[in-house]
Write a protein that holds these residues in place. Structure first.
Motif, PDB file in Angstrom:
ATOM      1  N   ALA A 193       0.835  -1.202   0.000  1.00  0.00           N
ATOM      2  CA  ALA A 193       0.000   0.000   0.000  1.00  0.00           C
ATOM      3  C   ALA A 193       0.868   1.250   0.000  1.00  0.00           C
ATOM      4  N   GLY A 194       0.459   2.232  -0.809  1.00  0.00           N
ATOM      5  CA  GLY A 194       1.122   3.529  -0.813  1.00  0.00           C
ATOM      6  C   GLY A 194       2.277   3.671  -1.773  1.00  0.00           C
ATOM      7  N   ARG A 195       2.690   2.595  -2.447  1.00  0.00           N
ATOM      8  CA  ARG A 195       3.800   2.670  -3.401  1.00  0.00           C
ATOM      9  C   ARG A 195       3.276   2.417  -4.804  1.00  0.00           C
ATOM     10  N   ASP A 196       3.440   3.406  -5.686  1.00  0.00           N
ATOM     11  CA  ASP A 196       2.850   3.337  -7.023  1.00  0.00           C
ATOM     12  C   ASP A 196       3.322   2.111  -7.802  1.00  0.00           C
ATOM     13  N   LEU A 197       2.376   1.450  -8.459  1.00  0.00           N
ATOM     14  CA  LEU A 197       2.727   0.389  -9.408  1.00  0.00           C
ATOM     15  C   LEU A 197       3.235   1.007 -10.698  1.00  0.00           C
ATOM     16  N   VAL A 198       2.520   2.040 -11.152  1.00  0.00           N
ATOM     17  CA  VAL A 198       2.798   2.710 -12.421  1.00  0.00           C
ATOM     18  C   VAL A 198       2.764   4.208 -12.167  1.00  0.00           C
ATOM     19  N   HIS A 199       3.737   4.923 -12.727  1.00  0.00           N
ATOM     20  CA  HIS A 199       3.810   6.365 -12.581  1.00  0.00           C
ATOM     21  C   HIS A 199       3.285   7.061 -13.832  1.00  0.00           C
ATOM     22  N   GLN A 200       2.670   8.199 -13.635  1.00  0.00           N
ATOM     23  CA  GLN A 200       2.228   9.032 -14.750  1.00  0.00           C
ATOM     24  C   GLN A 200       3.419   9.367 -15.641  1.00  0.00           C
ATOM     25  N   GLY A 201       3.296   9.116 -16.951  1.00  0.00           N
ATOM     26  CA  GLY A 201       4.370   9.377 -17.898  1.00  0.00           C
ATOM     27  C   GLY A 201       5.315   8.208 -18.106  1.00  0.00           C
ATOM     28  N   GLN A 202       5.136   7.121 -17.331  1.00  0.00           N
ATOM     29  CA  GLN A 202       5.990   5.945 -17.464  1.00  0.00           C
ATOM     30  C   GLN A 202       5.701   5.226 -18.781  1.00  0.00           C
ATOM     31  N   SER A 203       6.722   4.711 -19.404  1.00  0.00           N
ATOM     32  CA  SER A 203       6.551   3.982 -20.658  1.00  0.00           C
ATOM     33  C   SER A 203       7.059   2.548 -20.496  1.00  0.00           C
ATOM     34  N   ASP A 204       6.620   1.682 -21.416  1.00  0.00           N
ATOM     35  CA  ASP A 204       7.066   0.280 -21.464  1.00  0.00           C
ATOM     36  C   ASP A 204       6.774  -0.478 -20.175  1.00  0.00           C
ATOM     37  N   GLN A 205       5.653  -0.167 -19.545  1.00  0.00           N
ATOM     38  CA  GLN A 205       5.295  -0.879 -18.331  1.00  0.00           C
ATOM     39  C   GLN A 205       4.297  -1.983 -18.643  1.00  0.00           C
ATOM     40  N   ALA A 206       4.094  -2.851 -17.685  1.00  0.00           N
ATOM     41  CA  ALA A 206       3.115  -3.926 -17.824  1.00  0.00           C
ATOM     42  C   ALA A 206       1.739  -3.426 -17.407  1.00  0.00           C
ATOM     43  N   ALA A 207       0.721  -4.176 -17.799  1.00  0.00           N
ATOM     44  CA  ALA A 207      -0.609  -4.018 -17.222  1.00  0.00           C
ATOM     45  C   ALA A 207      -0.755  -5.066 -16.118  1.00  0.00           C
ATOM     46  N   TYR A 208      -1.793  -4.948 -15.319  1.00  0.00           N
ATOM     47  CA  TYR A 208      -2.009  -5.882 -14.211  1.00  0.00           C
ATOM     48  C   TYR A 208      -3.485  -6.249 -14.122  1.00  0.00           C
ATOM     49  N   ILE A 209      -3.728  -7.465 -13.674  1.00  0.00           N
ATOM     50  CA  ILE A 209      -5.077  -7.901 -13.321  1.00  0.00           C
ATOM     51  C   ILE A 209      -5.131  -7.948 -11.805  1.00  0.00           C
ATOM     52  N   LEU A 210      -5.960  -7.122 -11.208  1.00  0.00           N
ATOM     53  CA  LEU A 210      -6.027  -7.050  -9.755  1.00  0.00           C
ATOM     54  C   LEU A 210      -6.780  -8.264  -9.207  1.00  0.00           C
ATOM     55  N   ALA A 211      -6.108  -9.033  -8.366  1.00  0.00           N
ATOM     56  CA  ALA A 211      -6.691 -10.250  -7.804  1.00  0.00           C
ATOM     57  C   ALA A 211      -7.198 -10.043  -6.378  1.00  0.00           C
ATOM     58  N   ALA A 212      -6.523  -9.189  -5.614  1.00  0.00           N
ATOM     59  CA  ALA A 212      -6.920  -8.939  -4.231  1.00  0.00           C
ATOM     60  C   ALA A 212      -6.454  -7.552  -3.821  1.00  0.00           C
ATOM     61  N   GLY A 213      -7.290  -6.843  -3.060  1.00  0.00           N
ATOM     62  CA  GLY A 213      -6.949  -5.507  -2.610  1.00  0.00           C
ATOM     63  C   GLY A 213      -7.580  -4.409  -3.460  1.00  0.00           C
ATOM     64  N   TRP A 214      -7.312  -3.166  -3.058  1.00  0.00           N
ATOM     65  CA  TRP A 214      -7.881  -1.987  -3.731  1.00  0.00           C
ATOM     66  C   TRP A 214      -6.759  -1.079  -4.224  1.00  0.00           C
ATOM     67  N   HIS A 271      -1.616   8.334 -16.354  1.00  0.00           N
ATOM     68  CA  HIS A 271      -1.927   8.538 -14.947  1.00  0.00           C
ATOM     69  C   HIS A 271      -1.208   7.472 -14.114  1.00  0.00           C
ATOM     70  N   SER A 272      -1.286   7.613 -12.816  1.00  0.00           N
ATOM     71  CA  SER A 272      -0.585   6.720 -11.890  1.00  0.00           C
ATOM     72  C   SER A 272      -1.560   5.768 -11.213  1.00  0.00           C
ATOM     73  N   PHE A 273      -1.010   4.653 -10.712  1.00  0.00           N
ATOM     74  CA  PHE A 273      -1.780   3.679  -9.948  1.00  0.00           C
ATOM     75  C   PHE A 273      -1.110   3.481  -8.594  1.00  0.00           C
ATOM     76  N   GLU A 274      -1.878   3.666  -7.528  1.00  0.00           N
ATOM     77  CA  GLU A 274      -1.348   3.495  -6.176  1.00  0.00           C
ATOM     78  C   GLU A 274      -2.212   2.500  -5.402  1.00  0.00           C
ATOM     79  N   PRO A 275      -1.627   1.450  -4.845  1.00  0.00           N
ATOM     80  CA  PRO A 275      -2.410   0.546  -3.998  1.00  0.00           C
ATOM     81  C   PRO A 275      -2.932   1.260  -2.756  1.00  0.00           C
ATOM     82  N   VAL A 276      -4.216   1.142  -2.520  1.00  0.00           N
ATOM     83  CA  VAL A 276      -4.824   1.669  -1.300  1.00  0.00           C
ATOM     84  C   VAL A 276      -4.559   0.710  -0.139  1.00  0.00           C
ATOM     85  N   THR A 277      -4.505  -0.587  -0.454  1.00  0.00           N
ATOM     86  CA  THR A 277      -4.170  -1.636   0.510  1.00  0.00           C
ATOM     87  C   THR A 277      -3.032  -2.463  -0.088  1.00  0.00           C
TER      88      THR A 277
END
Length: 244
Positions: free
Chosen positions: A39-60, A96-102
């Motif tokens: 929680a609290g550490r971005d998976l993906v940052h705004q402007g980041q390139s060549d990153q993966a996508a993710y399928i969220l299995a658990a958490g928000w 845009h960025s993605f940040e885990p809430v949990t």
């Protein structure tokens, strides 16, 4: 196949299409690279390139855009069964960025995985396109909410939408749902101050409509909340499979 049948993404996609054994096999392969994020550490940052996508299995997770003055606008919240960064991985740069809430569990998916899956299983591709279109419809509703709905209607509509989304993946019902979001999350998502959110939530609770306390949303008067918000879940398209 039992494990993939219980996947939140499978439960969601099967609202659109009844998946075959081959399609379930492809979906299972997309879930192979499981990762954990804090929680609290971005998976993906705004402007980041060549990153993966993710399928969220658990958490928000929350998706957001950061403004030059340091403030942020939360675009949406992702729950189990949602894709993270699907559009961005196909466009090659994240807007845009993605940040885990949990703390979360997510399956890492690369662009080649997605394109290969689309080529082999066009019905699965159509189902994923349906999910992406549904996400876009929600963003439209959020835009209408921020621009035109009164604060109490805006919050009521948002809580009901979350409830409908969670019900689809077996995490909520008409009595309510567990919710880890803070009033600051709601403020950043709904264009309100945290103080205003607190005031409105108290008003809704005292009116006997909904209680948001101790990480739990409880619908005290579901029909009354529907009436207040004007919530019509048709844009979520959760009525049953279009394709058999």
């Amino acid at each position: 196949m039992t494990d993939i049948l219980q996947s939140p993404l499978t439960r969601k996609l099967q609202v659109f299409v009844t998946l075959s054994e081959d399609e379930l096999g492809v979906l299972k392969r997309l879930h192979l690279r499981r990762r954990s994020f804090t929680a609290g550490r971005d998976l993906v940052h705004q402007g980041q390139s060549d990153q993966a996508a993710y399928i969220l299995a658990a958490g928000w997770v929350c998706s957001y855009k950061l403004q030059p003055d340091g403030t942020r606008q939360i675009v949406d919240f992702q729950i189990p069964g949602d894709f993270l960064g699907l559009r961005s991985v196909l466009l090659r740069t994240s807007d845009h960025s993605f940040e885990p809430v949990t703390d979360i569990q997510a399956a890492e998916v690369f662009a080649d995985d997605i394109l290969d899956s689309f080529e082999k299983t066009p019905r699965l591709a159509a189902a994923i396109l349906w999910a992406a279109s549904r996400d876009e419809a929600m963003v439209v509703e959020h835009l209408v909410g921020i621009g035109r709905r009164a604060a109490d209607v805006r919050i009521a509509h948002f809580l009901l939408e979350l409830g409908a989304r969670l019900k689809l993946v077996g995490m909520g019902d008409q009595t309510g749902y567990d919710c880890p979001l803070t009033q600051y999350h709601l403020a950043d998502a709904l264009g309100l101050s945290a103080v205003h959110v607190n005031r409105i939530l108290r008003k809704l609770r005292e009116s006997g409509l909904v209680t948001f306390r101790n990480d739990r949303v409880t619908f005290d008067n579901y029909d009354g909340l529907l009436e207040l918000s004007g919530f019509d879940p048709g844009y979520l398209d959760q009525t049953g499979p279009l394709l058999k």
